[in-house]
Design an enzyme around this catalytic site. Structure first.
Site, short mmCIF file in Angstrom:
data_model
loop_
_atom_site.label_atom_id
_atom_site.label_comp_id
_atom_site.label_asym_id
_atom_site.label_seq_id
_atom_site.Cartn_x
_atom_site.Cartn_y
_atom_site.Cartn_z
N GLU A 124 -0.01 -0.78 5.85
CA GLU A 124 1.05 -0.17 6.64
C GLU A 124 0.91 1.34 6.71
O GLU A 124 1.17 1.96 7.73
CB GLU A 124 2.41 -0.54 6.06
CG GLU A 124 3.58 -0.31 7.02
CD GLU A 124 4.18 1.08 6.94
OE1 GLU A 124 5.01 1.42 7.81
OE2 GLU A 124 3.82 1.84 6.03
N ASP A 154 0.83 -1.20 0.00
CA ASP A 154 0.00 0.00 0.00
C ASP A 154 0.87 1.25 0.00
O ASP A 154 2.01 1.24 0.46
CB ASP A 154 -0.98 0.00 1.17
CG ASP A 154 -0.31 0.03 2.54
OD1 ASP A 154 0.69 -0.70 2.71
OD2 ASP A 154 -0.77 0.77 3.42
#
Length: 380
Positions: A135, A71
């Site tokens: 994250e 991400d």
């Protein structure tokens, strides 16, 4: 021996998946497909809307894990970019795109290094990958839950390398062997709205909030801690929603963050917030509410064989040993440390989260060589 996987092309493939948290956009499929091609047993672990992956090649110990995230943060002003943020264009030997530094390049570089080591028959234990899509967000449905699930199942990871961009000024000048903890606090002071000419009929929350923030900021948290810089408190938002000049507002809010070293625990700091709120309350007839959220505790991977191995691998490639640091923000290493010793090694982080995030192509290839040396030394 020729590389089985081109880390630059794999990075480009990943960047072209606009996986802004919590979206995956096919990024995890790219990782899984590549690892399956290398012979890894892959397991998707989806929690909520977050895609996660745990993959392992081999069953023997030791098990060296690589951890990272697919991400990325939002682009921001797309018009400010010199190139499409998800086109993954190479300009004058530099790869541009969201995730080029943080940290799709590291996933690609370690994948390429692992493929090379497997093909050469140098892996005498196991290599695993722990990849999350959560994250950059609140990190509640990513590595934290994967680690808890693996621990409950008895999966053993002996050591872990996280691919965060740890280099400070030049490639390989720094790796991270620990991180400070992080705690956020949202402060709400509720008073009574009224006319500024009749303050006795109101209860102004603003002076109370100022008093509380002043008390919190006036404390010197510590002088630092061995291997760590001093803890710091930063006020990140203050507001008293009010569009009129003659109205005492009914509420005032603030938000703050503390990055703390092992002199403190998150709970100790949360308790301190509550004590100072009680003191600031005094005879104020309104209400003060402090909502604390502990993002992670401070931790340190002690100097030893693993830190020496990683530092030596970096020096093998760059010619100089890296600084072993605990500076910077938090990372998913704060969760992985519950399983095993963990160290972070990656690219220069200067452009992460910025417009025109970019990584020199040669540095991505150099990162692959560093990871290859880590694997060679680890399984020697």
């Amino acid at each position: 021996m020729a590389n089985l996987i081109d880390p630059v092309e794999l990075t480009r493939d990943l960047i072209r998946r606009p996986s802004v948290t919590p979206a995956d956009a096919g990024a995890m499929d790219v990782v899984e497909r590549t690892l399956l091609g290398l012979g890894f047993a892959c397991r998707r672990m989806k929690f909520g809307e977050i895609e996660n992956l745990y993959a392992r090649w081999g069953t023997a110990r030791p098990n060296l894990c690589f951890a990272g995230h697919t991400d990325v943060v939002p682009v921001g002003d797309a018009g400010a970019w010199s190139r499409d943020a998800f086109a993954a264009e190479i300009v004058d030997g530099v790869l541009l795109g969201r995730g080029a530094v943080d940290m799709k390049s590291a996933i690609a570089a370690f994948t390429a290094a692992a493929g090379e080591a497997i093909a050469a028959g140098r892996v005498t234990g196991s290599i695993s990958f722990l990849i999350t899509g959560d994250e950059e967000g609140v990190a509640t449905h990513g590595t934290k839950l994967v680690v808890e699930a693996l621990a409950a199942e008895g999966e053993i990871i002996d050591h872990c390398v996280v691919g965060e961009p740890t280099s400070a000024e030049t490639f390989g000048d720094m790796v991270k062997v620990g991180r400070r903890g992080s705690i956020n606090a949202d402060i709400l002071v509720e008073g009574v709205q009224g006319h500024v000419a009749y303050p006795h009929r109101a209860a102004n929350p603003v002076p109370v909030l100022i008093r509380l923030l002043s008390a919190l900021q006036s404390r010197k948290l510590d002088e630092g801690f061995p291997e760590f810089q001093p803890s710091n408190l930063e006020v990140t938002m203050i507001e008293a929603p009010n569009t009129a000049t003659n109205v005492i507002p009914g509420v005032a809010r603030a938000r703050l963050n503390i990055r703390f070293n092992p002199s403190h625990t998150g709970q100790q700091l949360a308790d301190w917030f509550d004590i100072e709120a009680w003191r600031a309350q005094g005879d104020f007839p309104g209400k003060i509410t402090v909502t604390s959220s502990i993002s992670g505790e401070a931790f340190l991977t002690e100097r030893g064989d693993f830190t020496e191995l990683v530092a030596a691998a970096v020096a093998d490639v760059t010619g100089a040993p890296p600084e072993l640091s605990t500076s910077g923000g938090t990372s998913d290493a704060r969760f992985i440390r519950a399983l095993c010793p963990v160290i972070e090694v990656g690219l220069v982080g200067k452009t992460m989260h910025q417009v025109d995030e970019r990584a020199p192509v040669e540095e991505i290839r150099t990162l692959q060589r560093v990871y290859a040396r880590i694997l060679a030394r680890y399984f020697a």
